[in-house]
Write a protein that holds these residues in place. Sequence first.
Motif, short mmCIF file in Angstrom:
data_model
loop_
_atom_site.label_atom_id
_atom_site.label_comp_id
_atom_site.label_asym_id
_atom_site.label_seq_id
_atom_site.Cartn_x
_atom_site.Cartn_y
_atom_site.Cartn_z
N GLU A 169 0.84 -1.22 0.00
CA GLU A 169 0.00 0.00 0.00
C GLU A 169 0.86 1.26 0.00
O GLU A 169 0.51 2.26 -0.62
CB GLU A 169 -0.99 0.00 1.16
N LYS A 170 2.03 1.20 0.66
CA LYS A 170 2.95 2.34 0.62
C LYS A 170 3.49 2.52 -0.80
O LYS A 170 3.63 3.64 -1.28
CB LYS A 170 4.11 2.13 1.60
N MET A 171 3.78 1.42 -1.47
CA MET A 171 4.29 1.48 -2.84
C MET A 171 3.22 1.96 -3.81
O MET A 171 3.53 2.64 -4.78
CB MET A 171 4.82 0.11 -3.28
N ALA A 172 1.98 1.63 -3.57
CA ALA A 172 0.90 2.06 -4.46
C ALA A 172 0.85 3.58 -4.56
O ALA A 172 0.51 4.12 -5.62
CB ALA A 172 -0.44 1.50 -3.98
N CYS A 173 1.20 4.25 -3.49
CA CYS A 173 1.23 5.72 -3.50
C CYS A 173 2.32 6.25 -4.42
O CYS A 173 2.24 7.39 -4.88
CB CYS A 173 1.43 6.25 -2.08
N CYS A 174 3.34 5.46 -4.68
CA CYS A 174 4.46 5.89 -5.53
C CYS A 174 4.17 5.69 -7.02
O CYS A 174 4.85 6.26 -7.86
CB CYS A 174 5.72 5.08 -5.20
N MET A 175 3.21 4.86 -7.32
CA MET A 175 2.89 4.56 -8.71
C MET A 175 2.15 5.74 -9.33
O MET A 175 1.27 6.30 -8.71
CB MET A 175 2.03 3.29 -8.81
N ARG A 176 2.50 6.07 -10.54
CA ARG A 176 1.87 7.20 -11.22
C ARG A 176 0.87 6.73 -12.25
O ARG A 176 0.73 7.33 -13.31
CB ARG A 176 2.94 8.06 -11.88
#
Length: 155
Positions: free
Chosen positions: A119-126
């Motif tokens: 979920e933390k990584m999902a915020c990094c996806m554009r």
Amino acid sequence: MKENDDEYAAIRLKNQLCFPIYAYSKEIVRRYKPYLDEIDLTYTQYIAMMVMWEHKKITVKEMGELLMLDSGTLTPVLKKLEQKGLVERKRDKEDERVLDVSITKKGEKLQEEAVHVPEKMACCMRITPEEYKQLYELLYKLLGKLDDENIDSED
């Protein structure tokens, strides 16, 4: 523009599919790093632990197939995870050539911390969730295609 420049268009960086895939792969691993540092894992250790959380016990060969890693890459990763007390490696009692990997209680407990990494990584996806799904499916399609070509070329 020189007349023969078109002759070399195929080897220009901007015309290569491999380059943005390579660059984005490095970028993703870089973005994972701070989250994985919190749980004291490298990216390769993290994907190995994902296999362990799902399977609990697996052979090194099976893990290598799932992660698309050879034993030369996987062995040092598993040794480090064993040193950290997250997995145990043991020779199979019926076939000593087979090396089994089992998750420890400490390894299972780490899953509670790791569950928040995606979920933390999902915020990094554009990209949108729909684009994410399309990209995921396309990359696995390409990986499957590459596997089929490799198998066909070995025959």
